[in-house]
Design an enzyme around this catalytic site. Sequence first.
Site, short mmCIF file in Angstrom:
data_model
loop_
_atom_site.label_atom_id
_atom_site.label_comp_id
_atom_site.label_asym_id
_atom_site.label_seq_id
_atom_site.Cartn_x
_atom_site.Cartn_y
_atom_site.Cartn_z
N ILE A 127 -36.98 -11.28 17.35
CA ILE A 127 -35.63 -11.44 17.92
C ILE A 127 -35.58 -10.91 19.35
O ILE A 127 -34.62 -11.18 20.07
CB ILE A 127 -34.55 -10.73 17.07
CG1 ILE A 127 -34.78 -9.22 16.99
CG2 ILE A 127 -34.46 -11.35 15.69
CD1 ILE A 127 -33.56 -8.46 16.46
N ASP A 128 -36.59 -10.14 19.77
CA ASP A 128 -36.51 -9.45 21.06
C ASP A 128 -36.70 -10.35 22.28
O ASP A 128 -36.35 -9.97 23.39
CB ASP A 128 -37.54 -8.32 21.11
CG ASP A 128 -37.17 -7.18 20.19
OD1 ASP A 128 -36.00 -7.11 19.77
OD2 ASP A 128 -38.05 -6.35 19.88
O1 F6P Z 1 -39.31 -5.91 17.20
C1 F6P Z 1 -38.04 -6.25 16.78
C2 F6P Z 1 -37.18 -5.06 16.53
O2 F6P Z 1 -36.04 -5.62 16.00
C3 F6P Z 1 -36.85 -4.14 17.69
O3 F6P Z 1 -35.84 -4.58 18.55
C4 F6P Z 1 -36.47 -2.89 16.96
O4 F6P Z 1 -36.63 -1.76 17.76
C5 F6P Z 1 -37.44 -2.88 15.83
O5 F6P Z 1 -37.74 -4.23 15.56
C6 F6P Z 1 -37.00 -2.16 14.60
O6 F6P Z 1 -38.00 -2.32 13.65
P1 F6P Z 1 -38.08 -1.68 12.20
O7 F6P Z 1 -38.10 -2.84 11.28
O8 F6P Z 1 -39.34 -0.94 12.18
O9 F6P Z 1 -36.88 -0.83 12.01
#
Ligand code: F6P
Length: 324
Positions: A127-128
């Site tokens: 999504i980033d």
């Molecule tokens: O890489 C996508 C993302 O949504 C980032 O924007 C966010 O910091 C991270 O994943 C959070 O990931 P997790 O699933 O480890 O909480």
Amino acid sequence: IKKIAVLTSGGDSPGMNAAIRSVVRTCAFMKLECAAIYRGYQGMIDGDFKDMTARSVNNIINKGGTILKSARCEEFRTPEGRQKAYNQLKKHNIDAFVVIGGNGSFAGGLKFNEEFNFPVMGIPGTIDNDILGTSYTIGFDTAINTVVEVIDKIRDTASSHNRLFFVEVMGRDVGHIALNAGVGAGAEEILIPEQNLGLERLLESLKRSKKSGKSSSIVIVAEGDKTGKNVFELKDYVEEHLPIYDVRVSVLGHMQRGGSPTCFDRVLASRMGVKAVEALMAGKSNYMVGIRDNNLILTPISEAIKAHTPVDEELVRVSDIMTT
Ligand code: F6P
């Protein structure tokens, strides 16, 4: 190449299922065998594979998440882990794989290719929207639409109560979600990791906005912003230095990663899946499929993982003008 495997790895994103479906159906169309690998690289190490036919991916194009599950796998970072994965691929007669994921997943694929000369193709799913070599990653469009929908709702209550809201959105290293959703939802300020405008400017801007007659305000904060304060500390800071506002905080969190993908993400994923299989069959390896000016392109994975896509300067300017 007679048999291609597909896996999803790292954080999930809406549209990954549409990409899986596309890889599986393209294999069927080209009379190739196809296998799914469950739980990302961990499943590759464990031999968690399943043969797929065109019918295995019925009714998933509209579903968020990934039917193959995803994981961030520490063991794949070790030579022993990658050797186990290679043995499993060989055991299952797999000649190439398509990995749908982000930077970390591609770095793993690249390393694996270098060690075993194994054909690898990447499809950007996060999504980033932070991967070099593509204007859009699968899931970004859905995520910004989700964020805009939620901010519209927050605006209703913010304006009923004359409140200032800090809304935290995802984006550990980049501000694409914050900037795009912020402009789309009409935020008063947007704090992103790429720019530290400083807390003084935030106070000034909030003061100005109050003076100009705005009764409520929305400030979007990317989780990786560089003010050195999280949203709750920002709330305290503004309450202390600008007691004219009644401040609330809303952290959107993982809801941004879920939900049915938009048509844009479904079409993008379908196109990228076809391109990935076709590229492998054309003898290409170690590339990531991307899209630029509505054309599908291939970028070496080594380039794609070098840095994050910078935010669009023109959009930053638009956002500055819109917050006047
Ligand atoms: O890489 C996508 C993302 O949504 C980032 O924007 C966010 O910091 C991270 O994943 C959070 O990931 P997790 O699933 O480890 O909480």
